[in-house]
Design a protein around this motif. Structure first.
Motif: not given
Length: 405
Positions: A50-53, A277-286
């Motif tokens: 949960x705290x893995x950034x 808001x999530x920092x884990x996204x790497x490509x298309x977002x919607x």
């Protein structure tokens, strides 16, 4: 004893529960038709995960769980981190990534997952936002191509169309384009996350507000060069088209295919200010925007690096989460009624009914239930008029009265 629920959580009355059950079943049927398989994961997750950034601001909102038994020693001075070993999940994506990393050899590839469950965030409660709420996610794991994004958008919008939502908007962007625009303006790479957090406030504080906040940390010429790239709104500029090609973003193909195959009434538009808001996204977002709600009622994107943090092997992944609680809120405000509900009959039985006659009444109720009806058998109250009105409000269309004589 306190009778109200904990702040930010809610009790659900029968009328709303009927709507929630209907919507949940509709979602499951629709997503199953697109090839998604239902799974489940525990609500409690390792605190290290949960705290893995990966969760952005949500990592500040975790409900942490204390260690138990001999592992918990509160007799010595200690820190919060030292006495916790787990926490309640703040979304379904991180647990799904752990799940897939743990079971990949037992699952098909690509794997299309459907998960509906409670998540928890110690957030400030407001309209449509709770501390415990239901998320409804579909994810495609193991497919690096943009076919996955198209499938997710079509499945999600099909559900909304079946619930009679119209004229909503799918906003779409790509994290690679966001980074390319920040780089072109002259921001250092280590500042990207800070820049994007401010940009994400565009719909709340406007262009002037974003400019003001950026100027507090960055040179004016860099800020103006950056914001000048957003002047066209949702119309793709030649510069942005060039960035798509340069970054390998498939947004144009996604938008064109969705537009050609959609069954619901919505627009899909490019929005260069969309961040997620999530920092884990790497490509298309919607995201799904609805004027009826005044904000987002769902969102998602590609997160190709998260599963690799568990396995050491890169695994493509993309997901879409429908805003279940906000959809329910809008349906309840509309006065939505569940279509095709069973006929409901109430038997009001006089008090002290002889057991022989009572047995006949129950046999009659059993026969009607076998025909598919809902039948409630209850004792007739003194205020029969009020009792009948309550039953009518609950959807009972037939009320039968039984007397001992």
């Amino acid at each position: 004893m306190i009778k109200k629920p904990v702040n930010g959580m809610k009790d659900i009355l029968p009328g709303e529960m009927a709507v929630r059950n209907y919507v949940t079943e509709l979602i499951r049927r629709t997503y199953s038709a697109f090839g998604f398989s239902s799974i489940d994961t525990p609500v409690v997750e390792h605190i290290e995960n949960l705290l893995s950034k990966q969760g952005g601001e949500n990592e500040k909102l975790i409900f942490k769980v204390l260690k138990r038994g001999e592992k918990l020693d509160l007799t010595k001075p200690t820190t919060e981190d030292a006495v916790t070993d787990s926490g309640l999940r703040y979304d379904l994506t991180l647990p799904l990534s752990r799940y897939y990393a743990n079971h990949a050899n037992e699952l098909p590839s690509p794997f299309k997952a459907l998960q509906i469950g409670s998540v928890f965030r110690a957030d400030r409660p407001q309209r449509g936002r709770y501390r415990q709420f239901t998320q409804c996610d579909i994810d495609i794991l193991g497919d690096p191509g943009y076919l996955a994004e198209i499938e997710l958008i079509l499945a999600t919008t099909t559900v909304l169309g079946k619930l009679d939502f119209h004229n909503f908007t799918i906003r779409i962007n790509d994290r690679r384009i966001l980074k390319a625009m920040a780089k072109k303006a002259g921001f250092p790479e280590e500042a990207y996350d800070r820049v994007f957090i401010i940009l994400d406030k565009m719909d709340k504080i406007g262009m002037d507000g974003v400019r003001s906040e950026l100027l507090a940390s960055f040179p004016e010429e860099t800020v103006d060069a950056y914001l000048g790239q957003f002047a066209s709104g949702t119309e793709l500029t030649p510069e942005q088209e060039a960035l798509m090609e340069e970054t390998g973003s498939p947004l144009r193909a996604i938008m064109d295919c969705v537009e050609a195959a959609k069954t619901a009434d919505f627009r899909i538009v490019f929005d260069p200010t969309l961040v997620r808001g999530m920092s884990y996204y790497t490509g298309p977002i919607f995201e799904i925007a609805m004027d009826e709600y005044g904000g987002s009622v769902g969102g998602g994107g590609r997160y190709d690096e998260m599963i690799g943090k568990f396995t050491g092997q890169p695994t493509p992944a993309v997901g879409f989460s429908i805003g279940f609680e906000r959809i329910i809120l809008l349906l309840m405000e509309r006065g939505f009624t569940v279509p095709g509900a069973q006929e409901k009959t109430a038997f009001l039985v006089e008090k002290n009914m002889p057991k022989e006659k009572l047995a006949e009444i129950f046999k009659e109720a059993v026969a009607l239930r076998a025909e598919g009806r809902t039948v409630d058998v209850s004792v007739m109250k003194k205020n029969k008029k009020f009792q009948k009105q309550q039953l009518t409000d609950e959807g009972y269309t037939e009320i039968r009265e039984y007397f001992s004589r």
